[in-house]
Scaffold this motif. Structure first.
Motif, PDB file in Angstrom:
ATOM      1  N   PRO A  80       0.804  -1.230   0.000  1.00 23.50           N
ATOM      2  CA  PRO A  80       0.000   0.000   0.000  1.00 23.50           C
ATOM      3  C   PRO A  80       0.833   1.275   0.000  1.00 23.50           C
ATOM      4  O   PRO A  80       0.297   2.360  -0.229  1.00 23.50           O
ATOM      5  CB  PRO A  80      -0.830  -0.125   1.289  1.00 23.50           C
ATOM      6  CG  PRO A  80      -0.100  -1.106   2.134  1.00 23.50           C
ATOM      7  CD  PRO A  80       0.550  -2.066   1.185  1.00 23.50           C
ATOM      8  N   LEU A  81       2.149   1.149   0.216  1.00 25.58           N
ATOM      9  CA  LEU A  81       3.051   2.309   0.180  1.00 25.58           C
ATOM     10  C   LEU A  81       3.500   2.644  -1.235  1.00 25.58           C
ATOM     11  O   LEU A  81       4.193   3.652  -1.437  1.00 25.58           O
ATOM     12  CB  LEU A  81       4.304   2.018   1.012  1.00 25.58           C
ATOM     13  CG  LEU A  81       4.121   1.540   2.456  1.00 25.58           C
ATOM     14  CD1 LEU A  81       5.454   1.093   3.028  1.00 25.58           C
ATOM     15  CD2 LEU A  81       3.524   2.631   3.313  1.00 25.58           C
ATOM     16  N   ALA A  82       3.135   1.824  -2.203  1.00 25.78           N
ATOM     17  CA  ALA A  82       3.707   1.941  -3.547  1.00 25.78           C
ATOM     18  C   ALA A  82       3.520   3.343  -4.120  1.00 25.78           C
ATOM     19  O   ALA A  82       2.404   3.868  -4.176  1.00 25.78           O
ATOM     20  CB  ALA A  82       3.061   0.915  -4.469  1.00 25.78           C
ATOM     21  N   GLY A  83       4.627   3.945  -4.551  1.00 22.70           N
ATOM     22  CA  GLY A  83       4.595   5.210  -5.256  1.00 22.70           C
ATOM     23  C   GLY A  83       4.613   6.448  -4.400  1.00 22.70           C
ATOM     24  O   GLY A  83       4.949   7.531  -4.888  1.00 22.70           O
ATOM     25  N   HIS A  84       4.276   6.364  -3.114  1.00 19.06           N
ATOM     26  CA  HIS A  84       4.222   7.566  -2.282  1.00 19.06           C
ATOM     27  C   HIS A  84       5.632   8.105  -2.056  1.00 19.06           C
ATOM     28  O   HIS A  84       6.562   7.349  -1.766  1.00 19.06           O
ATOM     29  CB  HIS A  84       3.556   7.272  -0.948  1.00 19.06           C
ATOM     30  CG  HIS A  84       3.104   8.499  -0.231  1.00 19.06           C
ATOM     31  ND1 HIS A  84       3.975   9.394   0.344  1.00 19.06           N
ATOM     32  CD2 HIS A  84       1.854   9.010  -0.024  1.00 19.06           C
ATOM     33  CE1 HIS A  84       3.301  10.398   0.898  1.00 19.06           C
ATOM     34  NE2 HIS A  84       2.004  10.184   0.674  1.00 19.06           N
ATOM     35  N   LYS A  85       5.784   9.409  -2.183  1.00 19.50           N
ATOM     36  CA  LYS A  85       7.131   9.993  -2.096  1.00 19.50           C
ATOM     37  C   LYS A  85       7.730   9.893  -0.700  1.00 19.50           C
ATOM     38  O   LYS A  85       8.940  10.065  -0.531  1.00 19.50           O
ATOM     39  CB  LYS A  85       7.120  11.451  -2.557  1.00 19.50           C
ATOM     40  CG  LYS A  85       6.462  12.437  -1.631  1.00 19.50           C
ATOM     41  CD  LYS A  85       6.528  13.849  -2.189  1.00 19.50           C
ATOM     42  CE  LYS A  85       5.951  14.876  -1.225  1.00 19.50           C
ATOM     43  NZ  LYS A  85       6.770  14.999  -0.005  1.00 19.50           N
ATOM     44  N   ASP A  86       6.920   9.604   0.309  1.00 20.43           N
ATOM     45  CA  ASP A  86       7.434   9.491   1.678  1.00 20.43           C
ATOM     46  C   ASP A  86       7.656   8.036   2.093  1.00 20.43           C
ATOM     47  O   ASP A  86       7.806   7.741   3.278  1.00 20.43           O
ATOM     48  CB  ASP A  86       6.449  10.130   2.668  1.00 20.43           C
ATOM     49  CG  ASP A  86       6.235  11.606   2.411  1.00 20.43           C
ATOM     50  OD1 ASP A  86       7.130  12.232   1.804  1.00 20.43           O
ATOM     51  OD2 ASP A  86       5.183  12.130   2.807  1.00 20.43           O
ATOM     52  N   ASN A  87       7.674   7.117   1.132  1.00 25.12           N
ATOM     53  CA  ASN A  87       7.662   5.710   1.513  1.00 25.12           C
ATOM     54  C   ASN A  87       9.032   5.122   1.831  1.00 25.12           C
ATOM     55  O   ASN A  87       9.133   3.959   2.226  1.00 25.12           O
ATOM     56  CB  ASN A  87       6.975   4.858   0.426  1.00 25.12           C
ATOM     57  CG  ASN A  87       7.746   4.841  -0.896  1.00 25.12           C
ATOM     58  OD1 ASN A  87       8.899   5.264  -0.986  1.00 25.12           O
ATOM     59  ND2 ASN A  87       7.090   4.366  -1.951  1.00 25.12           N
ATOM     60  N   HIS A  88      10.099   5.905   1.678  1.00 26.81           N
ATOM     61  CA  HIS A  88      11.448   5.340   1.805  1.00 26.81           C
ATOM     62  C   HIS A  88      11.631   4.628   3.147  1.00 26.81           C
ATOM     63  O   HIS A  88      12.052   3.469   3.195  1.00 26.81           O
ATOM     64  CB  HIS A  88      12.499   6.428   1.644  1.00 26.81           C
ATOM     65  CG  HIS A  88      13.905   5.909   1.734  1.00 26.81           C
ATOM     66  ND1 HIS A  88      14.558   5.338   0.672  1.00 26.81           N
ATOM     67  CD2 HIS A  88      14.768   5.845   2.784  1.00 26.81           C
ATOM     68  CE1 HIS A  88      15.764   4.949   1.043  1.00 26.81           C
ATOM     69  NE2 HIS A  88      15.921   5.248   2.325  1.00 26.81           N
ATOM     70  N   ALA A  89      11.357   5.329   4.224  1.00 26.58           N
ATOM     71  CA  ALA A  89      11.479   4.724   5.550  1.00 26.58           C
ATOM     72  C   ALA A  89      10.107   4.468   6.167  1.00 26.58           C
ATOM     73  O   ALA A  89      10.004   4.183   7.356  1.00 26.58           O
ATOM     74  CB  ALA A  89      12.317   5.622   6.467  1.00 26.58           C
ATOM     75  N   GLY A  90       9.073   4.558   5.337  1.00 27.28           N
ATOM     76  CA  GLY A  90       7.724   4.342   5.837  1.00 27.28           C
ATOM     77  C   GLY A  90       7.480   2.882   6.195  1.00 27.28           C
ATOM     78  O   GLY A  90       8.068   1.969   5.619  1.00 27.28           O
ATOM     79  N   LEU A  91       6.601   2.678   7.169  1.00 28.42           N
ATOM     80  CA  LEU A  91       6.256   1.328   7.613  1.00 28.42           C
ATOM     81  C   LEU A  91       4.757   1.105   7.464  1.00 28.42           C
ATOM     82  O   LEU A  91       3.954   1.987   7.759  1.00 28.42           O
ATOM     83  CB  LEU A  91       6.649   1.134   9.081  1.00 28.42           C
ATOM     84  CG  LEU A  91       8.144   1.214   9.418  1.00 28.42           C
ATOM     85  CD1 LEU A  91       8.354   1.209  10.928  1.00 28.42           C
ATOM     86  CD2 LEU A  91       8.896   0.048   8.775  1.00 28.42           C
TER      87      LEU A  91
END
Length: 805
Positions: free
Chosen positions: A335-346
């Motif tokens: 569900p994080l796919a593509g979001h610009k804040d997803n690098h360290a997102g959990l």
């Protein structure tokens, strides 16, 4: 590759992606968190590379291949090794925990057969290039770990593979390595770029990769673009498909990422607005549900196993270096796919539960290797048949090369340690046998000025194809014979210290990567150690074995000013794990230390302490020699076993203190004449003054701290070398330490037995001048030592203070 195999690979990829995602989730949301700190991990960065790594490890890679995994895809690597049986569930459950699977792949701390440690972004990428050059070096010598030597039926060169994120291409060391690779004709190197178009803080700038592609082609690399998956290619073949392809090619990176995150409905609206024609293009979009449309637009080349395998297998048919630019989605399948804040997102627990249900994984069975797969038997068969894992553990070994009992050198009345190093290397070059043949040297364009010229004249420069020295061919007189040949043993590098340390790292891992022992020696200017410090640390973290001779050191290159003077390197030598640091003053000391170094870098024992030093010398490591261009008077003495042992252990009494000593002068390196002069003057009035020659502050300090820890743990008799040397000094005795480097490197000596200490050294950038000018300026000349002694022992006669200057 048939459809059944592709179907099994697709299932394995989902399992690998699940395990890597669950590993991070478990570490952050399930495992007890005693200190409350975020554990972290990179679920999105792992997901973007999951298809590429699945295709490589389960279908493409061979036992001889070596891989540097993108640091943030460490969970994917551990998941793959878990399926192979090379990693344990216990380690995965403790990912990023104490003694668990490491945050980033580590040769020394992970159990699952890591080829190259990664973590310092970009260095693992460049390391594969230098490993390929090392493989070529071995092959040119006809040794079993190289290319030409393994050219029999069925034998091929290993591919040195780097898996990197597109943002890693911002690292300058990568481009320095590309240049060096071109100069040496690098082969059998694959760099696979996870082109997800996102970095930690942003989305990758438009048009940047067109520039990178040009750079790679200009350096002689093949460039393979993997942009469209099978679903997309089939859609392009439909009526209206050409319009869809044009839209994908023109879409800005930020827009593609944003629509990926928003999903199928957003894709539908945007595509119909931009390419809808009430005809074929509209029908192409409308034929697909929102889920199918989202799947189509995420089906980039980097997520299509068939396309990946086809490209990799085609590249295996030749030895040219290849850059694969594989378009991917950061956070693919999450569900994080593509979001610009997803690098360290959990992912949240709720999101994880949805994913678990979608993949048919029962609660309590999250770690089961084949849970939820439609055809687990097919997956098992594919894993068991993977060529990469066919021969079991791939970490190789090589027997040690016997080192001569002594390294002899003709010692003149006055010499510098740099000169002595050059003569020692020349004598090694004149010798015959395995020891001299296995020595390989390298230097960043300072071969002559670091006194390696004599060695190179004897042993030659390495190249896969012979190149004559034009000056020699034209009968132009020259001191040096720069002929290139496969038999050469010196690797010429350009002026890039990062490349030097990466080259030394690759050469120093040859025994583990290729099963062939090399004895690498690198030289550079001591001030420029700091220019390649990240790569030096990286080499030591991998436990690469090499000798680094750094010269000139300190302010001894005085006329060239602060730009060529080093201050902090003694502290670097002490602080760097995996690196034994020495600073000899005299050439006979250097001969003992260099002989020890060649033996030390081949050791592979345990951590049991040496009773003489309390250091784990059986473990071995790399060695750093801090040398000097300063010519000083050499002692005339017999080198017995006791003195030789003290030199290796870190210090010896050049003048043993008497029973009533109230002062000891301890020096290291090129300031020996000043320390000797000061003691001579002090001795006129104070007979018991001691003079301690320190050859390795690093080993003294390491042994001292280790012995303290041992005593605290109940080993009452633990004693280090420096503790024994200072044991008989009276409590009131003072210590003056002096070094052409930062004074903190020796200031700790006073803490060993509680003696008052005054530490002298260099703390500021130097000026131009003579050595005498600068030593006087910094107070490390004989006069400065005497002033420190007077301040440390007030009331003692110091008439001689005014005789020196």
């Amino acid at each position: 590759m048939n459809e059944n195999t592709i179907a099994a690979l697709t299932e394995i990829e989902r399992k690998v992606r699940w395990l890597s995602t669950w590993m991070i989730h478990h570490a952050n949301h399930v495992r007890p968190n005693e200190d409350g700190l975020k554990v972290g991990g990179h679920q999105a960065s792992s997901a973007s590379l999951s298809t590429i790594m699945t295709a490589l490890y389960f279908a493409v890679l061979r036992p001889e291949d070596r891989v540097a995994v993108k640091p943030h895809a460490s969970p994917v690597f551990h998941a793959i090794q878990y399926l192979f049986g090379n990693q344990t569930r216990e380690k995965l459950e403790n990912f990023r925990g104490y003694k668990g699977a490491q945050s980033y792949p580590s040769r020394t701390k992970d159990v699952d057969d890591v080829d190259f440690s990664t973590g310092s972004v970009g260095l693992g990428v460049a390391q594969t290039l230098f490993a390929a050059l090392t493989q070529d070096y071995l092959g040119a010598k006809g040794w079993s770990g190289g290319v030409e030597a393994r050219s029999g039926q069925g034998a091929t060169a290993g591919k040195m593979v780097a898996l990197l994120g597109d943002a890693e291409m911002d690292e300058g060391n990568i481009f320095e390595a590309l240049l060096e690779g071109w100069k040496h004709g690098v082969r059998n190197t694959w760099w696979v770029v996870d082109y997800n178009r996102q970095s930690l803080d942003a989305v990758v700038r438009e048009g940047l990769w067109a520039r990178f592609e040009t750079i790679f082609r200009n350096f002689g690399w093949d460039v393979v673009i993997l942009k469209y998956g099978a679903l997309q290619r089939r859609a392009f073949a439909e009526p209206g498909g050409d319009a869809l392809k044009r839209w994908i090619d023109a879409a800005p990176n930020q827009l593609y990422s944003a629509l990926t995150f928003q999903g199928g409905a957003a894709w539908r609206r945007r595509l119909l607005d931009d390419i809808g024609d009430q005809g074929a293009a509209t029908a192409l979009v409308e034929r697909r549900s929102d889920d199918e449309l989202a799947e189509l637009m995420a089906n980039l080349g980097g997520h299509d196993p068939a396309s990946l395998i086809e490209a990799f297998e085609a590249a295996r048919t030749h030895d040219r270096p290849v850059c694969f630019i594989a378009y991917t989605i950061k956070g693919y399948g999450l569900p994080l796919a593509g979001h610009k804040d997803n690098h360290a997102g959990l992912m949240t627990p709720a999101q994880l539960d949805v994913l678990r249900e979608h993949l048919a994984i029962r609660p309590g069975h999250e770690w089961d290797p084949y849970e939820g797969l439609a055809d687990p038997q097919a997956a098992r068969r594919l894993v068991a048949a993977a060529p990469f894992n066919a021969t079991g553990p791939r970490r190789r070994t090589a027997p040690p090369v016997a080192v001569p009992e002594r390294l002899d050198v003709a010692i003149a009345a006055e010499m510098s340690t740099q000169q002595g190093f050059g003569l020692l290397m020349l004598d090694i070059g004149k010798a015959e046998g395995a020891f001299a043949d296995r020595v390989v040297t390298t230097s960043p364009d300072v071969t002559v000025s670091t006194n390696l010229g004599g060695w190179v004249n004897r042993r030659g420069l390495f190249a896969r194809e012979a190149m004559a020295d034009l000056f020699k061919a034209e009968r132009i007189p020259s001191t040096f014979n720069w002929s290139f040949a496969p038999s050469g043993q010196h690797l010429e590098l350009g002026i890039a210290e990062m490349n030097l340390f990466l080259m030394l790292s690759a050469l120093g891992l040859s025994h583990g990567l290729f099963g062939e022992r090399l004895l690498p020696v690198g030289t550079l200017y001591d001030p420029f150690v700091e220019r390649g410090l990240d790569a030096l640390n990286y080499a030591c973290y991998q436990d690469a074995r090499f000798i680094l001779a750094a010269t000139p050191s300190g302010v001894t290159l005085a006329p060239e000013g602060g730009a060529h003077q080093s201050i902090a390197t003694p502290l670097i030598g002490m602080a760097q794990d995996g690196l034994a640091s020495f600073e000899p003053a005299f050439v006979d000391e250097l001969a003992i230390i260099l002989r020890f170094a060649f033996d030390y870098l081949q050791r592979d024992g345990g951590d049991a302490p040496d009773p003489a030093t309390w250091l784990p010398d059986a473990r071995g490591g790399a060695v750093y020699l801090r040398l000097s261009t300063r010519t000083i008077e050499q002692p005339v003495r017999t080198m017995d076993q006791g003195l030789a042992a003290d030199i290796v252990n870190g210090a010896y009494w050049l003048r043993r203190p008497g029973p009533n000593a109230d002062l000891v002068i301890a020096y290291s390196g090129a300031v020996a004449p000043e320390a000797i002069a000061a003691v001579g003057l002090l001795g006129e009035a104070r007979r018991d003054v001691g003079l301690l020659a320190i050859t390795s502050a690093d080993r003294l300090h390491g042994g001292w701290t280790a012995a303290q820890r041992a005593r605290e743990s109940g080993f009452v008799g633990a004693a280090s070398h420096i503790e024994r040397l200072l044991a008989d000094l009276p409590a009131h005795c003072g210590l003056v330490t002096v070094q052409d480097g930062h004074p903190a490197a020796l200031a700790w000596l006073g803490s060993v037995a509680g003696h008052r200490t005054r530490a002298l050294g260099v703390e500021r950038f130097g000026q131009t001048g003579t050595i005498a000018d600068l030593y006087r300026h910094y107070g490390i000349d004989a006069q400065g030592i005497l002033r420190a002694a007077a301040a440390l022992t007030p009331g003692r006669p110091m008439r001689h203070l005014y005789r020196v200057g």
